[in-house]
Design a protein around this motif. Structure first.
Motif, PDB file in Angstrom:
ATOM      1  N   ILE A 171       0.905  -1.255  -0.031  1.00  0.00           N
ATOM      2  CA  ILE A 171       0.070  -0.115  -0.052  1.00  0.00           C
ATOM      3  C   ILE A 171       0.876   1.175  -0.196  1.00  0.00           C
ATOM      4  O   ILE A 171       1.725   1.242   0.690  1.00  0.00           O
ATOM      5  N   SER A 172       0.491   2.354  -0.682  1.00  0.00           N
ATOM      6  CA  SER A 172       1.310   3.562  -0.662  1.00  0.00           C
ATOM      7  C   SER A 172       0.443   4.601  -1.006  1.00  0.00           C
ATOM      8  O   SER A 172      -0.815   4.478  -1.192  1.00  0.00           O
ATOM      9  N   ARG A 173       0.883   5.894  -0.734  1.00  0.00           N
ATOM     10  CA  ARG A 173       0.005   6.985  -1.216  1.00  0.00           C
ATOM     11  C   ARG A 173       0.611   8.043  -1.756  1.00  0.00           C
ATOM     12  O   ARG A 173       1.863   8.073  -1.774  1.00  0.00           O
ATOM     13  N   ASP A 174      -0.030   8.824  -2.482  1.00  0.00           N
ATOM     14  CA  ASP A 174       0.545   9.974  -3.222  1.00  0.00           C
ATOM     15  C   ASP A 174      -0.258  11.250  -2.819  1.00  0.00           C
ATOM     16  O   ASP A 174      -1.448  11.468  -3.197  1.00  0.00           O
ATOM     17  N   ASN A 175       0.187  12.205  -1.904  1.00  0.00           N
ATOM     18  CA  ASN A 175      -0.487  12.995  -1.126  1.00  0.00           C
ATOM     19  C   ASN A 175      -0.649  14.099  -2.164  1.00  0.00           C
ATOM     20  O   ASN A 175      -1.661  14.894  -2.145  1.00  0.00           O
ATOM     21  N   ALA A 176       0.008  14.631  -2.961  1.00  0.00           N
ATOM     22  CA  ALA A 176      -0.004  15.392  -4.009  1.00  0.00           C
ATOM     23  C   ALA A 176      -1.058  15.105  -4.774  1.00  0.00           C
ATOM     24  O   ALA A 176      -1.764  16.168  -5.479  1.00  0.00           O
ATOM     25  N   LYS A 177      -1.362  13.769  -5.218  1.00  0.00           N
ATOM     26  CA  LYS A 177      -2.316  13.324  -6.268  1.00  0.00           C
ATOM     27  C   LYS A 177      -3.819  12.705  -5.336  1.00  0.00           C
ATOM     28  O   LYS A 177      -4.640  12.544  -6.030  1.00  0.00           O
ATOM     29  N   ASN A 178      -3.595  12.961  -3.841  1.00  0.00           N
ATOM     30  CA  ASN A 178      -4.594  12.497  -3.140  1.00  0.00           C
ATOM     31  C   ASN A 178      -5.200  11.074  -3.410  1.00  0.00           C
ATOM     32  O   ASN A 178      -6.461  10.763  -3.687  1.00  0.00           O
ATOM     33  N   THR A 179      -4.367  10.154  -3.757  1.00  0.00           N
ATOM     34  CA  THR A 179      -4.684   8.793  -4.232  1.00  0.00           C
ATOM     35  C   THR A 179      -3.709   7.842  -3.167  1.00  0.00           C
ATOM     36  O   THR A 179      -2.773   8.069  -2.808  1.00  0.00           O
ATOM     37  N   VAL A 180      -4.394   6.680  -3.212  1.00  0.00           N
ATOM     38  CA  VAL A 180      -3.643   5.475  -2.365  1.00  0.00           C
ATOM     39  C   VAL A 180      -3.746   4.392  -3.249  1.00  0.00           C
ATOM     40  O   VAL A 180      -4.832   4.207  -3.726  1.00  0.00           O
ATOM     41  N   THR A 181      -2.745   3.607  -3.444  1.00  0.00           N
ATOM     42  CA  THR A 181      -2.736   2.586  -4.148  1.00  0.00           C
ATOM     43  C   THR A 181      -2.334   1.363  -3.558  1.00  0.00           C
ATOM     44  O   THR A 181      -1.565   1.348  -2.337  1.00  0.00           O
ATOM     45  N   LEU A 182      -2.990   0.292  -3.799  1.00  0.00           N
ATOM     46  CA  LEU A 182      -2.852  -1.166  -3.298  1.00  0.00           C
ATOM     47  C   LEU A 182      -2.212  -1.928  -4.598  1.00  0.00           C
ATOM     48  O   LEU A 182      -2.878  -2.341  -5.489  1.00  0.00           O
ATOM     49  N   GLN A 183      -0.785  -2.429  -4.415  1.00  0.00           N
ATOM     50  CA  GLN A 183      -0.137  -3.047  -5.406  1.00  0.00           C
ATOM     51  C   GLN A 183      -0.404  -4.573  -4.935  1.00  0.00           C
ATOM     52  O   GLN A 183       0.178  -4.771  -3.850  1.00  0.00           O
ATOM     53  N   MET A 184      -0.937  -5.406  -5.844  1.00  0.00           N
ATOM     54  CA  MET A 184      -1.155  -6.716  -5.447  1.00  0.00           C
ATOM     55  C   MET A 184      -0.455  -7.568  -6.177  1.00  0.00           C
ATOM     56  O   MET A 184      -0.669  -7.610  -7.640  1.00  0.00           O
ATOM     57  N   SER A 185       0.577  -8.492  -5.855  1.00  0.00           N
ATOM     58  CA  SER A 185       1.250  -9.654  -6.442  1.00  0.00           C
ATOM     59  C   SER A 185       1.010 -10.869  -6.115  1.00  0.00           C
ATOM     60  O   SER A 185       0.477 -11.014  -4.943  1.00  0.00           O
ATOM     61  N   SER A 186       1.545 -11.730  -6.827  1.00  0.00           N
ATOM     62  CA  SER A 186       1.308 -13.259  -6.468  1.00  0.00           C
ATOM     63  C   SER A 186       0.037 -13.571  -6.176  1.00  0.00           C
ATOM     64  O   SER A 186      -0.194 -14.058  -4.979  1.00  0.00           O
ATOM     65  N   LEU A 187      -0.913 -12.934  -7.004  1.00  0.00           N
ATOM     66  CA  LEU A 187      -2.426 -13.301  -6.596  1.00  0.00           C
ATOM     67  C   LEU A 187      -2.826 -14.712  -6.565  1.00  0.00           C
ATOM     68  O   LEU A 187      -2.439 -15.451  -7.283  1.00  0.00           O
TER      69      LEU A 187
END
Length: 114
Positions: free
Chosen positions: A69-85
């Motif tokens: 999980i990561s966030r970009d405060n400038a873009k007001n977005t939070v990302t969930l990168q999911m691998s080895s699903l």
């Protein structure tokens, strides 16, 4: 009021990857943490990952080492990168924030085929 809009779900084979995004808008300055939850059919909604305003992260044991999980405060977005699903990751994934009350996005479907 806070608005959360998820995107990025879809169908993927086991072992593959997907990236989910949560766009945060509205009166979001008072939010301390953004969470990703998931809900599989017939099951309760469970917490998957959290990121605080300071960037501290936490994960459910079932996804540790596979999700980021990561966030970009400038873009007001939070990302969930999911691998080895895995097929057991199949669920509707929801973005969540708490500020006086819970706010939820509409959810995005993730389906992992075996």
């Amino acid at each position: 009021q806070v608005q959360l809009v998820e995107s990025g779900g879809g169908l993927v084979q086991a072992g593959g990857s997907l990236r989910l995004s949560c766009a945060v808008s509205g009166s979001s300055l008072g939010i301390n943490a953004i969470n990703w939850y998931r809900q599989a059919p017939g099951q309760q909604r469970v917490l998957v990952a959290t990121i605080t305003s300071g960037g501290v992260t936490n994960y459910a044991d079932s996804v540790k080492g596979r999700f980021t999980i990561s966030r970009d405060n400038a873009k007001n977005t939070v990302t969930l990168q999911m691998s080895s699903l895995k097929p057991e990751d199949t669920a509707v994934y929801y973005c969540n924030a708490y500020m006086i009350r819970d706010y939820w996005g509409q959810g995005t479907q993730v389906t992992v085929s075996s």
